[in-house]
Design an enzyme around this catalytic site. Structure first.
Site, short mmCIF file in Angstrom:
data_model
loop_
_atom_site.label_atom_id
_atom_site.label_comp_id
_atom_site.label_asym_id
_atom_site.label_seq_id
_atom_site.Cartn_x
_atom_site.Cartn_y
_atom_site.Cartn_z
N ASP A 150 -3.26 2.21 -6.09
CA ASP A 150 -1.94 2.33 -4.86
C ASP A 150 -1.57 1.44 -4.33
O ASP A 150 -0.82 1.23 -2.83
CB ASP A 150 -1.80 3.45 -4.35
N GLU A 151 -2.88 0.17 -4.52
CA GLU A 151 -2.62 -1.55 -3.57
C GLU A 151 -2.49 -2.13 -4.15
O GLU A 151 -3.44 -3.04 -5.05
CB GLU A 151 -3.59 -1.42 -2.95
N ASP A 202 0.60 -0.77 -0.43
CA ASP A 202 0.07 0.39 -0.32
C ASP A 202 0.35 0.82 0.56
O ASP A 202 1.44 1.80 1.09
CB ASP A 202 -1.05 0.17 1.27
#
Length: 415
Positions: A106-107, A10
């Protein structure tokens, strides 16, 4: 059999960090990436740690964020730039495994079970990935390491920024004391329901009566009980896994409340045209249409109706969407609308017909495909419906595109 080694990466404060990286003058100052208040998208999308120290949270209206921190700096989102950084991170992940499953820009989950003999144990791989993201991209990441996806995700949430957290088979001692809403898919409403019955922690959830949870939350209750007990066995999809599109939709929040049928028709035509164009590009037809309505009190609801024949035309989608709206018109002015094509089928499985409705729809499809070619060559606004000229402030909106997508591996795991 080797125990799975799953990572969840993350990237910390992703949007805000990219903005500070590109604009050094923002560094060290409270700032947030925010929507456009003039288009009534005025909420905080992401914030840096300086803004977070003032109590600013994602989803705060801009006026509230400014009350908390008068000196906060707002910047508009630049999704193309965020996608570039996301793709660069994926290139790093791909050097360790081909099982990389995105969870937003973003993860990501990574299954590195088969890579440990090359790169070391899970924590060592996680630390190396964090180091590379920091030095090659200028960002930081928190990485969770565990034997399943849910606990890996929980691990990445526990320590921020720039940290590696391992959750082992001794998870009862490690995480059962944590609030239940730290578990993935335990949202605010679900947590409020659990609290009413004294279920406060992950351990409380794990030890709750499973039949009670099913009565309280339905199938989600069974799923969350399994997650709390470490029984998540869902696989991490491969990077090349075919992604199955289940629905195609668009929605928009309008710059002013919609109070008459002309306003509604303009917005529904915009949304229907966008949905239909994307369907044709993906070679889909839809069997039903769903409309989402939110009024100016933020009350919202959805209605769905079936088409007489499968179609990929904006006219068929619009007509069904407007009928659904008209039959379910809210008492208050409308703030936002959404249109979604559901029950999709690929074009080669569409049955040919000489029925009048089918012939009419085919002529409309041919016409709209011609529109697609004109717009592709000369721009979207090179050809418009006459109704769009009645209010250009509405007809030039940029709707938000939405796909409901499942990896093929996920679909197989549900069978």
């Amino acid at each position: 059999m080797m125990e799975p080694v799953i990572l969840h990466s993350d990237m910390n404060n992703f949007y805000a960090t990219v903005e500070c990286l590109d604009n050094p003058s923002l560094r060290g100052k409270p700032m947030a990436v925010a929507g456009d208040p003039d288009a009534r998208h005025g909420i905080v999308l992401a914030k840096n740690y300086e803004a977070k120290s003032y109590g600013i949270t994602t989803g705060d209206p801009l006026w509230m964020a400014r009350q908390k921190c008068p000196d906060i700096i707002f910047t508009p989102p630049r999704y193309d730039r965020y996608i570039q950084f996301s793709q660069a991170a994926h290139e790093i992940y791909g050097e360790y495994t081909d099982q990389v499953e995105s969870f937003g820009l973003d993860e990501c989950w990574l299954d590195v079970t088969g890579s440990t003999h090359l790169f070391g144990e899970g924590k060592q791989i996680a630390d190396e990935i964090r180091s590379r993201i920091k030095h090659e991209l200028g960002l930081t990441a928190s990485v969770g390491v565990s034997y399943n996806k849910i606990f890996a995700k929980l691990g990445s949430d526990l320590k921020k920024p720039d940290a590696t957290t391992v959750i082992s088979q001794n998870f009862k001692e490690e995480i059962w004391h944590l609030p239940a809403d730290m578990l993935l898919y335990v949202g605010r409403a679900t947590y409020a329901k659990l609290l009413k019955y004294g279920i406060r922690t992950i351990g409380d959830l794990a030890c709750a009566d499973i039949s009670f949870l099913e009565r309280l939350l339905g199938k989600n209750g069974l799923m969350l009980w399994a997650f709390a007990n470490g029984l998540d066995h869902s696989p991490v999809s491969h990077s090349y896994s075919r992604r199955v599109i289940k629905t195609i939709g668009n929605s928009t929040t309008t710059p002013r409340d919609l109070i008459n049928d002309t306003d509604i028709k303009i917005i529904l035509y915009i949304l229907s045209e966008s949905v239909a164009e994307r369907m044709r590009k993906e070679h889909f037809y839809c069997r039903s249409v769903q409309v989402t309505i939110r009024d100016n009190t933020l009350a919202s609801y959805e209605r769905q109706g079936r088409l007489s024949i499968p179609s990929c035309t904006s006219q068929a989608i619009f007509e069904k969407a407007f009928t659904l709206f008209r039959d379910n018109r809210p008492q208050n002015p409308v703030r936002s609308l959404g249109v979604r094509a559901c029950n999709l089928m690929v074009s080669q499985y569409r049955q040919l017909s000489f029925m009048e409705d089918a012939v009419k729809d085919q002529k409309q499809e041919d016409l709209e495909r011609a529109f697609d070619q004109i717009r592709q060559r000369y721009g979207h606004y090179s050809i418009q419906r006459g109704i769009m000229l009645m209010d250009t402030s509405l007809s030039h909106l940029d709707p938000i595109a939405e796909h409901t997508i499942y990896p093929e591996s996920f679909l197989k795991s549900q069978i």
